[in-house]
Design an enzyme around this catalytic site. Structure first.
Site, PDB file in Angstrom:
ATOM      1  NE  ARG A  39       7.578   1.334  -9.222  1.00 31.39           N
ATOM      2  CZ  ARG A  39       7.680   2.530  -9.825  1.00 31.39           C
ATOM      3  NH1 ARG A  39       8.123   2.602 -11.072  1.00 31.39           N
ATOM      4  NH2 ARG A  39       7.377   3.632  -9.177  1.00 31.39           N
ATOM      5  CB  SER A  70       5.969   0.619  -2.746  1.00 28.18           C
ATOM      6  OG  SER A  70       6.153   2.010  -2.592  1.00 28.18           O
ATOM      7  CD  GLU A  96       6.571  -1.572  -6.200  1.00 28.68           C
ATOM      8  OE1 GLU A  96       7.582  -0.911  -5.900  1.00 28.68           O
ATOM      9  OE2 GLU A  96       5.471  -1.039  -6.496  1.00 28.68           O
TER      10      GLU A  96
END
Length: 316
Positions: free
Chosen positions: A189, A238, A308
């Site tokens: 990520r 998310s 995130e």
């Protein structure tokens, strides 16, 4: 005034910087707007305005603007708004949004080149139509190519780095760069390219495949998302990164946070690593809820969840 309209209201606390921007960029071809509402551009449908919103006409126009922008002016690149929480007080400086000029997709053999503003799902569909396998996972990622590059987006066992060949980007000084896979510094990520680089275009490569089989795979992804994620709600995707060797949703569930709410902000009952706006939640409600979740997970498991979703702007 409804909550949604209130969130989009122009914020007089942010001075109008358009006259200064226009003086510095007399040959600009893109569009500039002062105190532009941003809530409608966010999946959460929350947040205050941009002090200035710029939609460049093309890559050269973006480079021209950045080369003449005062380095002290804050800058934010906003894609489809799927992985960002825009705070209620607005976003200082210039928000850059890549519009239709950055959404073209071209196919050449097993390679596909897409503008950074193109939705991930459009690239997946173009690959399927061309019989190029390996990009169907993008069907499960709500966002644009630029955002996918920035966070090395992944789903269903694959990540951007697995299919990435090269990309173009413009730095804060207006210089255009070309990045290879090795240049990107991809990790979970994350990509290692400087945050002030705005990606404009990327090329991906897949493998020979059968269009019908690829479309069937994409249909299964669509079905799986609908069964396990709140896909048709106001959510940013998310919320927290998965800690090494663990799943964020399991930690959140064990901490008793499934369904937890602050005002109209709620931890999804379907997938508890998703926060949802049930209608009138403010960005503050959503961020407060997220911090409560983080605190409860730390109390129960000792794990410090990392956001995130990108949180930007000022509180009201």
């Amino acid at each position: 005034m409804t909550a949604e309209i209130a969130h989009e209201a122009r914020n007089s606390a942010l001075p109008d910087i358009l006259p200064e921007l226009r003086r510095a960029t007399p040959e600009l071809r893109g569009t500039l707007e002062a105190h532009a509402p941003l809530a409608g551009l966010s999946f959460f449908k929350t947040g205050g305005p941009a002090q200035a919103l710029f939609e460049p006409a093309d890559e050269d126009d973006l480079a021209y603007f950045l080369a003449r922008l005062d380095p002290s002016v804050p800058l934010l690149a906003l894609g489809l708004g799927s992985n960002v929480l825009l705070r209620d007080g607005g976003v200082e400086g210039v928000v850059i949004r890549l519009g239709r000029a950055f959404q073209d997709i071209a196919v050449e053999g097993l390679s596909l080149t897409a503008g950074a503003g193109a939705p991930d799902v459009k690239l997946a569909s173009a690959a399927a139509k061309a019989g190029v396998a390996g990009l169907s996972f993008l069907r499960g990622i709500p966002g644009s190519i630029g955002g996918a590059l920035r966070m090395n987006a992944g789903a269903y066992g694959a990540e951007i780095k697995d299919v990435f060949l090269s990309c173009r980007g413009v730095d804060r000084a207006g210089k255009i760069h070309v990045f290879s896979n090795a240049d990107m510094g991809f990790s979970y990520r994350h990509c290692g390219v400087a945050n002030d680089v705005i990606f404009t275009q990327a090329t991906f490569v897949g493998a020979p495949g059968d269009s019908e089989a690829i479309l069937a795979d994409m249909a299964e992804i669509t079905k799986a998302r609908a069964a396990t994620q709140p896909v048709n709600t106001r959510t940013g995707g998310s919320t927290f990164k998965n800690p090494p060797g663990q799943k964020a949703w399991e930690l959140i569930d064990r901490a008793g946070c499934r369904g937890l709410a602050v005002g109209d902000a709620q931890v999804s009952e379907l997938h508890c690593n998703f926060l949802v706006n049930r209608g009138a939640a403010s960005a503050a409600d959503l961020e407060t809820l997220g911090e409560i979740v983080r605190a409860r997970v730390f109390e129960t498991s000792g794990v410090n969840l990392e956001w995130e979703i990108l949180r930007v702007g000022a509180p009201r």
